[in-house]
Design an enzyme around this catalytic site. Sequence first.
Site, PDB file in Angstrom:
ATOM      1  N   SER A   1       0.845  -1.204   0.000  1.00  0.00           N
ATOM      2  CA  SER A   1       0.000   0.000   0.000  1.00  0.00           C
ATOM      3  C   SER A   1       0.876   1.248   0.000  1.00  0.00           C
ATOM      4  O   SER A   1       2.087   1.174   0.223  1.00  0.00           O
ATOM      5  CB  SER A   1      -0.897   0.000   1.237  1.00  0.00           C
ATOM      6  OG  SER A   1      -0.099   0.191   2.395  1.00  0.00           O
TER       7      SER A   1
ATOM      8  N   ASP B   1      -1.357  -1.765  -3.882  1.00  0.00           N
ATOM      9  CA  ASP B   1      -2.709  -1.821  -3.316  1.00  0.00           C
ATOM     10  C   ASP B   1      -3.230  -0.394  -3.120  1.00  0.00           C
ATOM     11  O   ASP B   1      -2.527   0.447  -2.546  1.00  0.00           O
ATOM     12  CB  ASP B   1      -2.615  -2.547  -1.963  1.00  0.00           C
ATOM     13  CG  ASP B   1      -3.962  -2.872  -1.358  1.00  0.00           C
ATOM     14  OD1 ASP B   1      -4.932  -3.045  -2.109  1.00  0.00           O
ATOM     15  OD2 ASP B   1      -4.027  -2.966  -0.110  1.00  0.00           O
TER      16      ASP B   1
ATOM     17  N   HIS C   1     -12.892  -2.732   5.113  1.00  0.00           N
ATOM     18  CA  HIS C   1     -11.509  -2.831   5.591  1.00  0.00           C
ATOM     19  C   HIS C   1     -11.433  -2.869   7.118  1.00  0.00           C
ATOM     20  O   HIS C   1     -12.296  -2.336   7.801  1.00  0.00           O
ATOM     21  CB  HIS C   1     -10.694  -1.641   5.066  1.00  0.00           C
ATOM     22  CG  HIS C   1     -10.441  -1.725   3.590  1.00  0.00           C
ATOM     23  ND1 HIS C   1     -11.070  -0.902   2.681  1.00  0.00           N
ATOM     24  CD2 HIS C   1      -9.651  -2.551   2.864  1.00  0.00           C
ATOM     25  CE1 HIS C   1     -10.656  -1.212   1.457  1.00  0.00           C
ATOM     26  NE2 HIS C   1      -9.796  -2.221   1.536  1.00  0.00           N
TER      27      HIS C   1
ATOM     28  N   HIS D   1     -11.956  -6.743  -1.826  1.00  0.00           N
ATOM     29  CA  HIS D   1     -11.139  -6.141  -0.761  1.00  0.00           C
ATOM     30  C   HIS D   1     -11.797  -6.441   0.581  1.00  0.00           C
ATOM     31  O   HIS D   1     -12.888  -6.981   0.639  1.00  0.00           O
ATOM     32  CB  HIS D   1     -11.047  -4.626  -0.979  1.00  0.00           C
ATOM     33  CG  HIS D   1     -10.069  -4.258  -2.042  1.00  0.00           C
ATOM     34  ND1 HIS D   1      -8.900  -3.596  -1.786  1.00  0.00           N
ATOM     35  CD2 HIS D   1     -10.084  -4.501  -3.377  1.00  0.00           C
ATOM     36  CE1 HIS D   1      -8.241  -3.426  -2.918  1.00  0.00           C
ATOM     37  NE2 HIS D   1      -8.937  -3.965  -3.908  1.00  0.00           N
ATOM     38  N   GLY D   2     -11.118  -6.045   1.643  1.00  0.00           N
ATOM     39  CA  GLY D   2     -11.728  -6.128   2.978  1.00  0.00           C
ATOM     40  C   GLY D   2     -12.197  -7.523   3.333  1.00  0.00           C
ATOM     41  O   GLY D   2     -13.258  -7.686   3.925  1.00  0.00           O
TER      42      GLY D   2
ATOM     43  N   ILE E   1      -6.364  -9.877   1.834  1.00  0.00           N
ATOM     44  CA  ILE E   1      -6.333 -10.199   3.265  1.00  0.00           C
ATOM     45  C   ILE E   1      -5.134  -9.503   3.906  1.00  0.00           C
ATOM     46  O   ILE E   1      -3.986  -9.760   3.532  1.00  0.00           O
ATOM     47  CB  ILE E   1      -6.234 -11.726   3.470  1.00  0.00           C
ATOM     48  CG1 ILE E   1      -7.485 -12.409   2.877  1.00  0.00           C
ATOM     49  CG2 ILE E   1      -6.072 -12.072   4.957  1.00  0.00           C
ATOM     50  CD1 ILE E   1      -7.415 -13.912   2.822  1.00  0.00           C
ATOM     51  N   ASP E   2      -5.402  -8.632   4.839  1.00  0.00           N
ATOM     52  CA  ASP E   2      -4.350  -7.936   5.559  1.00  0.00           C
ATOM     53  C   ASP E   2      -4.591  -8.009   7.074  1.00  0.00           C
ATOM     54  O   ASP E   2      -3.731  -8.451   7.843  1.00  0.00           O
ATOM     55  CB  ASP E   2      -4.310  -6.466   5.098  1.00  0.00           C
ATOM     56  CG  ASP E   2      -3.192  -5.684   5.760  1.00  0.00           C
ATOM     57  OD1 ASP E   2      -2.284  -6.308   6.336  1.00  0.00           O
ATOM     58  OD2 ASP E   2      -3.217  -4.441   5.700  1.00  0.00           O
ATOM     59  N   SER E   3      -5.790  -7.610   7.507  1.00  0.00           N
ATOM     60  CA  SER E   3      -6.060  -7.513   8.949  1.00  0.00           C
ATOM     61  C   SER E   3      -5.834  -8.840   9.684  1.00  0.00           C
ATOM     62  O   SER E   3      -5.370  -8.842  10.833  1.00  0.00           O
ATOM     63  CB  SER E   3      -7.490  -7.034   9.188  1.00  0.00           C
ATOM     64  OG  SER E   3      -7.654  -5.743   8.652  1.00  0.00           O
TER      65      SER E   3
HETATM   66  P1  13P Z   1      -8.786  -6.487   5.378  1.00  0.00           P
HETATM   67  O1  13P Z   1      -8.675  -5.273   6.213  1.00  0.00           O
HETATM   68  O2  13P Z   1     -10.112  -7.143   5.499  1.00  0.00           O
HETATM   69  O3  13P Z   1      -7.675  -7.462   5.628  1.00  0.00           O
HETATM   70  O4  13P Z   1      -8.671  -6.037   3.837  1.00  0.00           O
HETATM   71  C1  13P Z   1      -7.430  -5.790   3.250  1.00  0.00           C
HETATM   72  C2  13P Z   1      -7.537  -5.123   1.926  1.00  0.00           C
HETATM   73  O5  13P Z   1      -8.575  -5.041   1.304  1.00  0.00           O
HETATM   74  C3  13P Z   1      -6.310  -4.582   1.363  1.00  0.00           C
HETATM   75  O6  13P Z   1      -6.536  -3.862   0.197  1.00  0.00           O
HETATM   76  O1  G3H Z   2      -6.784  -1.745   2.416  1.00  0.00           O
HETATM   77  C1  G3H Z   2      -5.779  -1.432   3.001  1.00  0.00           C
HETATM   78  C2  G3H Z   2      -4.776  -2.408   3.469  1.00  0.00           C
HETATM   79  O2  G3H Z   2      -5.246  -3.132   4.570  1.00  0.00           O
HETATM   80  C3  G3H Z   2      -3.482  -1.723   3.723  1.00  0.00           C
HETATM   81  O3  G3H Z   2      -3.537  -1.012   4.886  1.00  0.00           O
HETATM   82  O4  G3H Z   2      -3.064   1.312   4.179  1.00  0.00           O
HETATM   83  O5  G3H Z   2      -2.705   0.567   6.559  1.00  0.00           O
HETATM   84  O6  G3H Z   2      -1.186  -0.208   4.730  1.00  0.00           O
HETATM   85  P1  G3H Z   2      -2.553   0.260   5.099  1.00  0.00           P
HETATM   86 ZN    ZN Z   3      -8.413  -2.850   0.105  1.00  0.00          ZN
END
Ligand code: 13P
Ligand code: G3H
Ligand code: ZN
Length: 326
Positions: free
Chosen positions: A50, A83, A181, A224-225, A268-270
């Site tokens: 990102s 991203d 997100h 996303h999310g 998937i990030d969170s």
């Molecule tokens: P989450 O916050 O659900 O992991 O989504 C991540 C995301 O969409 C990154 O672009």
């Molecule tokens: O959608 C966003 C991603 O979870 C990246 O998060 O902008 O905090 O790096 P960030």
């Molecule tokens: Zn996203």
Amino acid sequence: MALVTSKKMFEMAYKNGYAIGAFNVNNMEIVQGITEACKEENAPVILQVSKGARAYANHTYLVKLVEAAVIECPNIPVVLHLDHGPDFETCKSCIDGGFTSVMIDGSHLSFKENIEVTKRVVEYAHDHGVVVEGELGTLAGIEDEVAVEHGKESYTKPEEVEEFVTKTGVDSLAIAIGTSHGAYKFKPEQCTRNEKGILVPPALRFDILEEVCNRLPNFPIVLHGSSSVPQEYVQMVNTFGGKMPDAIGVPEEQLRQAAKLSVCKINIDSDLRLAMTGTIRKFFAEQPSKFDPREYLKPARANIKEIVRHKLVNVLGCAGKADECK
Ligand code: 13P
Ligand code: G3H
Ligand code: ZN
């Protein structure tokens, strides 16, 4: 093999009813955790960066970490993706700087402005052999500095997707069907309780996904999310000094169902952040005298690896698919 674009991955994912995992990377341990799981499960992968990750870790460090993973995992195809690219300049900088895929996120703009900026990015990207993801509809939650309140999000309008894709030339499209997100995707009052007393969030709008799919046959859709916010990690955070009340994610069965339809990329990030934070909190609570970062980052990396393995095998369905995606 060298970094690839997502073209072949999406072709195979669409045809065979699975999705590619797109995991956000911010440091070495996250890159290693994700790619070690993909290597062992023989899975293709999208590593995404990102604007915030570039500001934190620096573009060059992230590119070189991903290149190191490619050397260490020579048999799996790896995409390096921007991203939520906020503007043309950021996308250009990533295209010029070694990325193989970029997202231009014009979802907060008017339809006309979104088309204009996306088209401009597509022209530059395609001239440089890079693919582009666009977005229509807005998700709730926070991504970098763009915060969208719950209730102010808007679902993708299926009647807009053909015009958007035709006029921009994008290679994939992110749509809004109820994911959001972060770790607080749904308010408890939006949820119902099942027989075990567990909060069950409202279902994703599969009707919108299906209509988009009918209007854009064979076209890869992105979600996303899509973290599921595993309750064992929420509990771990809360047990060891954290405070994350009512953190709720997208049920994994719904993501599996989406992957069988036209969804080819799931972000998937969170979930990885939760695994890392929960593990480190537990480590410090149990071993308060330790101070060597290698000692607490090692179990955090190991748990990221296990959560990614679980996603590849049980949610995305892309384990064992590396060879067909080359
Ligand atoms: P989450 O916050 O659900 O992991 O989504 C991540 C995301 O969409 C990154 O672009
Ligand atoms: O959608 C966003 C991603 O979870 C990246 O998060 O902008 O905090 O790096 P960030
Ligand atoms: Zn996203």
